[in-house]
Scaffold this motif. Structure first.
Motif, PDB file in Angstrom:
ATOM      1  N   CYS A 157       0.852  -1.197   0.000  1.00 27.02           N
ATOM      2  CA  CYS A 157       0.000   0.000   0.000  1.00 27.02           C
ATOM      3  C   CYS A 157       0.886   1.245   0.000  1.00 27.02           C
ATOM      4  N   LYS A 174      -5.401  -3.654  -8.760  1.00 26.01           N
ATOM      5  CA  LYS A 174      -6.575  -2.812  -8.488  1.00 26.01           C
ATOM      6  C   LYS A 174      -7.334  -3.331  -7.273  1.00 26.01           C
ATOM      7  N   THR A 177      -5.335  -2.503  -4.169  1.00 27.17           N
ATOM      8  CA  THR A 177      -5.425  -1.096  -3.779  1.00 27.17           C
ATOM      9  C   THR A 177      -6.777  -0.775  -3.154  1.00 27.17           C
ATOM     10  N   GLU A 178      -7.842  -1.510  -3.575  1.00 25.07           N
ATOM     11  CA  GLU A 178      -9.155  -1.356  -2.935  1.00 25.07           C
ATOM     12  C   GLU A 178      -9.082  -1.839  -1.484  1.00 25.07           C
ATOM     13  N   TRP A 179      -8.351  -2.920  -1.269  1.00 18.35           N
ATOM     14  CA  TRP A 179      -8.160  -3.437   0.090  1.00 18.35           C
ATOM     15  C   TRP A 179      -7.391  -2.414   0.922  1.00 18.35           C
ATOM     16  N   CYS A 180      -6.369  -1.803   0.306  1.00 17.95           N
ATOM     17  CA  CYS A 180      -5.585  -0.784   1.016  1.00 17.95           C
ATOM     18  C   CYS A 180      -6.491   0.350   1.481  1.00 17.95           C
ATOM     19  N   ALA A 181      -7.391   0.794   0.592  1.00 15.22           N
ATOM     20  CA  ALA A 181      -8.291   1.896   0.929  1.00 15.22           C
ATOM     21  C   ALA A 181      -9.185   1.542   2.114  1.00 15.22           C
ATOM     22  N   PRO A 186      -2.751   4.275   1.931  1.00 11.47           N
ATOM     23  CA  PRO A 186      -2.666   4.879   0.588  1.00 11.47           C
ATOM     24  C   PRO A 186      -2.728   3.828  -0.510  1.00 11.47           C
ATOM     25  N   GLN A 187      -3.197   4.251  -1.678  1.00  8.10           N
ATOM     26  CA  GLN A 187      -3.362   3.306  -2.788  1.00  8.10           C
ATOM     27  C   GLN A 187      -2.033   2.947  -3.432  1.00  8.10           C
ATOM     28  N   ILE A 188      -2.048   1.884  -4.190  1.00  9.09           N
ATOM     29  CA  ILE A 188      -0.871   1.452  -4.932  1.00  9.09           C
ATOM     30  C   ILE A 188      -0.741   2.294  -6.200  1.00  9.09           C
ATOM     31  N   ASP A 189       0.475   2.632  -6.551  1.00  3.95           N
ATOM     32  CA  ASP A 189       0.754   3.340  -7.799  1.00  3.95           C
ATOM     33  C   ASP A 189       1.208   2.297  -8.819  1.00  3.95           C
ATOM     34  N   GLN A 238      -7.355  -9.956   0.105  1.00  3.16           N
ATOM     35  CA  GLN A 238      -6.978  -8.792  -0.710  1.00  3.16           C
ATOM     36  C   GLN A 238      -7.483  -8.909  -2.150  1.00  3.16           C
TER      37      GLN A 238
END
Length: 297
Positions: A157, A174, A177-181, A186-189, A238
């Motif tokens: 993340c 994707k 990154t939704e799991w991170c949110a 912070p989201q994955i780049d 995740q």
């Protein structure tokens, strides 16, 4: 008028030679023993050329491209040789720059198939038949000389992750990154590249913190570059799951059903198991090949 025997003998030789040239001589496209029915079911266009044209990007250990840019070894070559033998035709691989080029090339009839392995989705099944022959999870290579803070997939993340554009890895990133949110992180780049080699270079050069790829590809890199990487694997929580990976064939070609039968044959005769064992892919092997599994879900 009676012709001399020498003339008659010469005529007979010419007749036999002509017959051999018309297909009786057993060339490269001759039907192999036990595969006559499969050969007969092939589309006429493939029987006429005697070859199935595969598109393929650089993606070790599936496609290992030599320095000449043309010679290909790896899982794909072995698998396609086995399928070609079952079908009674040759196979050849043309190297393209990533998944979009492979898909558009097939729709334009430049290629007959793309082995991926690519995720079977309902959207792709609208234009392609997808023959599922393995499963996988997404893993992320972490250079040991890079970020030591990445100990698990959750630590990605807020990090930069390289992956093949349009691939299953991009879909997985994707979901991660939704799991991170949801965790308030912070989201994955995500940074897209044309092939796996590009993603690895991005990670080792510092452009990315990790390189996402199939677990089998990650394991292959770690064997070849000992002590250069560690890796983490995305979890079910995740959004990983176990994805169905397939070979894609344009529906319009009519090749899909007979390709599925060819897969069934190499499952039955043991060639599939030999190939999976050869590359250490036992954990992602399937019990039987299936076609168009996504639409049925």
């Amino acid at each position: 008028m009676r012709l001399p025997r020498t003339v008659l003998a010469s005529a007979a030789v010419l007749t036999l030679a002509s017959a051999a040239a018309c297909g009786g001589g057993g060339g490269e496209t001759q039907r192999p023993a036990g595969a006559t029915a499969l050969y007969d079911a092939l589309p006429d266009a493939i029987k006429e050329t005697g070859v199935i044209r595969f598109a393929g990007d650089s993606h070790p250990p599936y496609r290992i491209v030599a320095n000449d840019g043309k010679t290909v070894t790896g899982i794909d070559k072995d698998l396609q040789d086995a399928l070609g033998k079952a079908l009674g035709v040759r196979t050849e691989i043309s190297i393209v720059s990533g998944l979009p080029a492979a898909l558009s090339g097939m729709l334009a009839s430049r290629y007959d198939a793309f082995n991926g392995p690519v995720k079977d989705t309902a959207e792709r099944e609208k234009q392609f038949d997808a023959i599922v022959w393995m499963v996988t999870r997404t893993s992320y290579l972490i250079p040991k000389a890079g970020s030591s803070a990445i100990k698990s997939s959750g630590d990605l993340c807020g990090k930069r992750v390289a992956g093949t554009a349009g691939s299953i890895v991009e879909d997985q990133a994707k979901r991660l990154t939704e799991w991170c949110a949801k965790q308030g992180k912070p989201q994955i780049d995500f940074i897209g590249f044309a092939d796996t080699n590009g993603t690895i270079l991005a990670a080792t050069s510092g452009r990315a913190d990790a390189a996402g790829m199939t677990e089998s590809a990650a394991l292959d890199v770690m064997v070849k570059q000992k002590d250069a990487f560690t890796y983490v694997t995305q979890t079910d929580e995740q959004g990983a799951g176990v994805d169905q990976l397939a070979m894609l064939v344009p529906k319009s070609s009519g090749l899909g059903p007979v390709m599925l039968d060819a897969f069934k044959e190499i499952f039955e005769n043991g060639e599939y198991k030999k190939i999976m064992d050869r590359y250490g892919l036992q954990k992602v092997a399937v019990e039987e090949p299936r076609m168009n599994t996504a639409a049925a879900q």
